[in-house]
Structures are given as C-alpha cells and as structure tokens.
Motif scaffolding. Structure first.
Motif, PDB file in Angstrom:
ATOM      1  N   VAL A  31       0.883  -1.371   0.062  1.00 57.61           N
ATOM      2  CA  VAL A  31      -0.027  -0.144  -0.034  1.00 57.61           C
ATOM      3  C   VAL A  31       0.801   1.231   0.056  1.00 57.61           C
ATOM      4  CG1 VAL A  31      -1.691   1.341   1.202  1.00 57.61           C
ATOM      5  CG2 VAL A  31      -1.894  -1.226   1.013  1.00 57.61           C
ATOM      6  N   LEU A  32       0.621   2.082  -1.036  1.00 56.25           N
ATOM      7  CA  LEU A  32       1.159   3.469  -0.888  1.00 56.25           C
ATOM      8  C   LEU A  32      -0.040   4.451  -0.464  1.00 56.25           C
ATOM      9  CD1 LEU A  32       3.148   5.824  -1.636  1.00 56.25           C
ATOM     10  CD2 LEU A  32       2.336   5.529  -3.889  1.00 56.25           C
ATOM     11  N   ALA A  33       0.421   5.180   0.648  1.00 56.54           N
ATOM     12  CA  ALA A  33      -0.593   5.935   1.239  1.00 56.54           C
ATOM     13  C   ALA A  33       0.037   7.419   0.846  1.00 56.54           C
ATOM     14  CB  ALA A  33      -0.623   6.077   2.676  1.00 56.54           C
ATOM     15  N   LEU A  34      -1.016   8.472   0.028  1.00 53.04           N
ATOM     16  CA  LEU A  34      -0.707   9.396  -0.339  1.00 53.04           C
ATOM     17  C   LEU A  34      -1.872  10.541   0.213  1.00 53.04           C
ATOM     18  CD1 LEU A  34       0.263  10.553  -4.106  1.00 53.04           C
ATOM     19  CD2 LEU A  34      -1.641  11.854  -2.704  1.00 53.04           C
ATOM     20  N   SER A  35      -1.336  11.603   0.992  1.00 56.91           N
ATOM     21  CA  SER A  35      -1.858  12.677   1.481  1.00 56.91           C
ATOM     22  C   SER A  35      -1.072  13.993   1.513  1.00 56.91           C
ATOM     23  CB  SER A  35      -2.085  12.311   2.897  1.00 56.91           C
ATOM     24  OG  SER A  35      -3.069  13.175   3.608  1.00 56.91           O
ATOM     25  N   ARG A  36      -1.823  14.861   1.744  1.00 52.79           N
ATOM     26  CA  ARG A  36      -1.020  16.421   2.001  1.00 52.79           C
ATOM     27  C   ARG A  36      -0.312  16.260   3.138  1.00 52.79           C
ATOM     28  NH1 ARG A  36      -6.380  20.210   2.102  1.00 52.79           N
ATOM     29  NH2 ARG A  36      -7.202  18.493   3.102  1.00 52.79           N
ATOM     30  N   LYS A  37      -0.709  15.692   4.264  1.00 54.85           N
ATOM     31  CA  LYS A  37       0.295  15.620   5.370  1.00 54.85           C
ATOM     32  C   LYS A  37      -0.044  14.336   6.012  1.00 54.85           C
ATOM     33  CE  LYS A  37      -2.722  18.514   8.000  1.00 54.85           C
ATOM     34  NZ  LYS A  37      -2.965  19.636   9.005  1.00 54.85           N
ATOM     35  N   PHE A  38       0.777  13.906   6.930  1.00 53.08           N
ATOM     36  CA  PHE A  38       0.514  12.853   7.717  1.00 53.08           C
ATOM     37  C   PHE A  38       0.688  13.072   9.197  1.00 53.08           C
ATOM     38  CE2 PHE A  38       1.737  10.559   3.834  1.00 53.08           C
ATOM     39  CZ  PHE A  38       0.441   9.725   3.806  1.00 53.08           C
ATOM     40  N   SER A  39      -0.059  12.469  10.118  1.00 49.50           N
ATOM     41  CA  SER A  39      -0.146  12.960  11.527  1.00 49.50           C
ATOM     42  C   SER A  39       0.409  11.563  12.142  1.00 49.50           C
ATOM     43  CB  SER A  39      -1.380  13.088  12.240  1.00 49.50           C
ATOM     44  OG  SER A  39      -2.407  12.077  11.956  1.00 49.50           O
ATOM     45  N   GLU A  50       3.897  12.415   0.792  1.00 43.62           N
ATOM     46  CA  GLU A  50       3.179  13.914   1.099  1.00 43.62           C
ATOM     47  C   GLU A  50       3.098  14.300  -0.080  1.00 43.62           C
ATOM     48  OE1 GLU A  50       4.599  15.858   4.163  1.00 43.62           O
ATOM     49  OE2 GLU A  50       3.628  14.452   5.777  1.00 43.62           O
ATOM     50  N   MET A  51       1.751  14.792  -0.588  1.00 45.64           N
ATOM     51  CA  MET A  51       1.735  15.431  -1.994  1.00 45.64           C
ATOM     52  C   MET A  51       0.284  15.843  -2.001  1.00 45.64           C
ATOM     53  SD  MET A  51       2.037  13.844  -5.726  1.00 45.64           S
ATOM     54  CE  MET A  51       3.756  13.438  -5.364  1.00 45.64           C
ATOM     55  N   THR A  52      -0.095  17.450  -2.489  1.00 37.78           N
ATOM     56  CA  THR A  52      -1.031  18.106  -2.745  1.00 37.78           C
ATOM     57  C   THR A  52      -1.636  17.815  -4.065  1.00 37.78           C
ATOM     58  OG1 THR A  52      -0.984  19.385  -0.736  1.00 37.78           O
ATOM     59  CG2 THR A  52      -2.722  19.947  -2.549  1.00 37.78           C
ATOM     60  N   LEU A  53      -2.729  17.109  -4.481  1.00 35.28           N
ATOM     61  CA  LEU A  53      -3.096  17.068  -5.836  1.00 35.28           C
ATOM     62  C   LEU A  53      -3.852  18.240  -6.461  1.00 35.28           C
ATOM     63  CD1 LEU A  53      -4.138  13.169  -5.713  1.00 35.28           C
ATOM     64  CD2 LEU A  53      -2.050  14.077  -6.441  1.00 35.28           C
ATOM     65  N   PRO A  54      -3.691  18.538  -7.649  1.00 35.46           N
ATOM     66  CA  PRO A  54      -2.896  18.001  -8.418  1.00 35.46           C
ATOM     67  C   PRO A  54      -1.397  18.404  -8.383  1.00 35.46           C
ATOM     68  CG  PRO A  54      -4.166  19.649  -9.396  1.00 35.46           C
ATOM     69  CD  PRO A  54      -4.623  19.457  -8.184  1.00 35.46           C
ATOM     70  N   ASP A  55      -0.606  17.428  -8.722  1.00 33.17           N
ATOM     71  CA  ASP A  55       0.898  17.752  -8.572  1.00 33.17           C
ATOM     72  C   ASP A  55       1.657  16.570  -9.727  1.00 33.17           C
ATOM     73  OD1 ASP A  55       3.768  17.591  -8.059  1.00 33.17           O
ATOM     74  OD2 ASP A  55       3.092  18.186  -6.051  1.00 33.17           O
ATOM     75  N   SER A  56       2.538  17.339 -10.390  1.00 31.55           N
ATOM     76  CA  SER A  56       3.327  16.769 -11.571  1.00 31.55           C
ATOM     77  C   SER A  56       3.982  15.789 -11.019  1.00 31.55           C
ATOM     78  CB  SER A  56       3.962  17.838 -12.375  1.00 31.55           C
ATOM     79  OG  SER A  56       5.168  18.286 -11.492  1.00 31.55           O
ATOM     80  N   ARG A  57       4.399  15.770  -9.829  1.00 29.53           N
ATOM     81  CA  ARG A  57       5.239  14.639  -9.514  1.00 29.53           C
ATOM     82  C   ARG A  57       4.094  13.382  -9.275  1.00 29.53           C
ATOM     83  NH1 ARG A  57       7.331  16.694  -4.130  1.00 29.53           N
ATOM     84  NH2 ARG A  57       5.173  17.446  -3.920  1.00 29.53           N
TER      85      ARG A  57
END
Length: 310
Positions: A31-39, A50-57
């Motif tokens: 599992v790859l967990a993608l989020s703007r931030k993690f707690s 950590e990534m805010t969509l949309p993002d070219s990465r």
C-alpha cells in the motif's frame, strides 16, 4: 481480492483513507498512502508520500509504484464547507478526480480505479430504500461535485477503458471519526456545563449508518469479483436520529436531556435508507450492527479521544 495487489490510496490521512490503508496492508497487499500531510495516527503502510493533488510529481509516483488498484478518497468531506467555498470544493473533487484518472490513462491504464463517492448525490429520495438506478438530485455543492466526479469516472471508463468502480457511501462512522453526527453527539453529551444538548432537526430525520470496517469489506468484495459501475455502500437500515441519540446516551451512561431544534441545516437530507441488494448478491452483508458499532465508537471516544478540558 486475489493475490497480492499494489494499492495506492489518495486522501490516506483521512478517516476512510487511513482505515483502508491499514485494512489492505493487514491483508498482505503493498500500500502506498498519499496525503497532503501525515499525523502521528497516520496508517502504517509499505510507503507514504506527502503531496497535494494535482501535482506533476504524481505521474512519477504512479510510474514507480505501478499500482494495480487506486482507491480515491482525496477531496473535501463537508457539506457546510462546500457552501462556503464552492469553487474550491469543485477543484478538490471532480477536478482532482479527473487529474488522477488522466494520470492512470497515460501512465497506468491497467489500474483499477475506485471512487469513494457519497449518497449525497441522491439528495432527498422520493422513495426508500433508494437503489442505484434512482434519479440523482443533490442538495449541495458537495453533492453536485460528487456526482460530477462519478460522471468523470464514467467518461474515462467508456472512452478509455479504465475499469472504474463508484461507491455511494451512506453515513460512515467508526473509531477515529472526528466529525459528523456521531462524533458531535458524543462531544456535546460529555461536555461539562452543558445542561441541555441541542440537536438539529426534529429527531425523525434518518440515516443509514455503516461502520468503516464494513466499507472496507465491501471494497474487498467488489474488487474480488472484478465489479465495475455504481454500488450503494450501506447497512440497508433506516435509523432515526432520535434512536441514535438514545443509543449513544445509553453507551456513554449519560442522562443529559436532548432538545431538537426543529431546524434543518441547509444541504442535509431528511431520510436515507439504501437498497443494498446489488452488492448483497455478491455475498456482502454488514458484519457490525449499529448497537455494537456505537458501543465500540463510544469506548474509543472516551478512552482515546476525549479529555475533560475539551
């Protein structure tokens, strides 16, 4: 699900997303967990991003991870916020959904796409229980944007062959939830100095509650069968808010009186009950009944969340 899948979950730090990450990790999937931030309470998974969509990465992450399933939980989750900032809600909902699907089209068209939508697309159904073929009639920008996201999934499925699955989730709850009616009732009932708890509506408004563990089980069931299209995700039971209040008071052992204001918040539906016969034909049945689920939630709230100073 069969074998070991590679599952990418967007919105992985949210209530639903974090649970799905943990659930499928425990099932042995990468599992790859993608989020703007993690707690500190973020899911324990194979990999985080950590990534805010949309993002070219995002394209690079999809190419390197090579997901076989993408569960899209990212986006807004508040009717009230959607009224305050409808354009922002649009960008975070159908626009972001389209970005994710376009990435799959160009970089991973073999990937199975799961959209976590909402029963809000139904608005106030004229007939209950409401089935997947019932007319949609959203009451809020939030509901409209969920419906638009569903149409984007349909577009990419029909035009580009992306296998898409849309989940119309009704009233989700479970340990870890920090908003919406179950959380609000627990907080108000336990707040010192509040002699009477005020609750919106008349108490006769109803919801169809489903525990987050059963939502994960529903996804597992649908993916195992290779299903596509739209499915109601619910318990199939209509529960008046007055009944929910009584149940929570009993679990918390609180006798504080409750007063229903009679006013309904803009965008809130009056009555909900799902027809779940479509997913039931695949063998799915909820495993956590409301009384058990509310008891578990109240125990979590008291032991892991609540502090008297709050």
């Amino acid at each position: 699900m069969n074998g070991r899948d590679r599952i990418l979950v967007t919105g992985a730090n949210g209530f639903l997303g974090s649970f799905f990450c943990n659930y499928f990790s425990e099932q042995g999937h990468a599992v790859l967990a993608l989020s703007r931030k993690f707690s500190d309470t973020s899911p324990c998974v194979w990999e985080r991003c950590e990534m805010t969509l949309p993002d070219s990465r995002f394209v690079e992450r999809v190419c390197s991870f090579r997901p076989t399933v993408l569960i899209h939980c990212a986006g807004t989750s508040s009717v009230a916020v959607s009224y305050e900032a409808p354009y922002e809600d649009f960008l975070n909902s159908p626009s972001t959904c389209a970005f994710v699907l376009e990435t799959l089209r160009t970089a991973a068209d073999h990937c199975f796409f799961v959209l976590v939508s909402s029963a809000s697309v139904y608005g106030n159904p004229p007939q209950l229980p409401v089935a997947e073929l019932a007319p949609v009639a959203p009451l809020s920008p939030y509901g409209y944007h969920k419906w638009m996201s569903e149409k984007v999934v349909e577009e990419y499925s029909r035009c580009y062959g992306i296998r898409g699955l849309t989940l119309r989730v009704f009233s989700a709850y479970g340990e870890g939830l920090r908003k919406q009616v179950v959380f609000d009732l627990c907080r108000k009932l336990l707040t010192p100095g509040v002699d009477v708890v005020e609750v919106f509506g008349t108490g006769e408004e109803s919801r169809d509650f489903i525990h987050v563990a059963d939502i994960a089980l529903a996804i597992d069931t649908l993916l195992t069968h290779g299903e596509t299209g739209v499915f109601n995700i619910a318990s199939g039971s209509e529960v008046p808010i007055r009944t929910l209040v009584t149940l929570i008071k009993r679990c918390l052992q609180v006798e504080k009186p409750v007063c229903f204001t009679g006013s309904v918040r803009v965008g809130d539906p009056m009555r909900w009950q799902a027809d779940i016969s479509k997913i039931s034909r695949l063998g799915f049945q909820p495993t956590i009944m409301l009384e058990q689920g509310i008891k578990r939630y109240c125990d979590w709230f008291v032991n892991n969340y609540w502090r008297p100073s709050r």
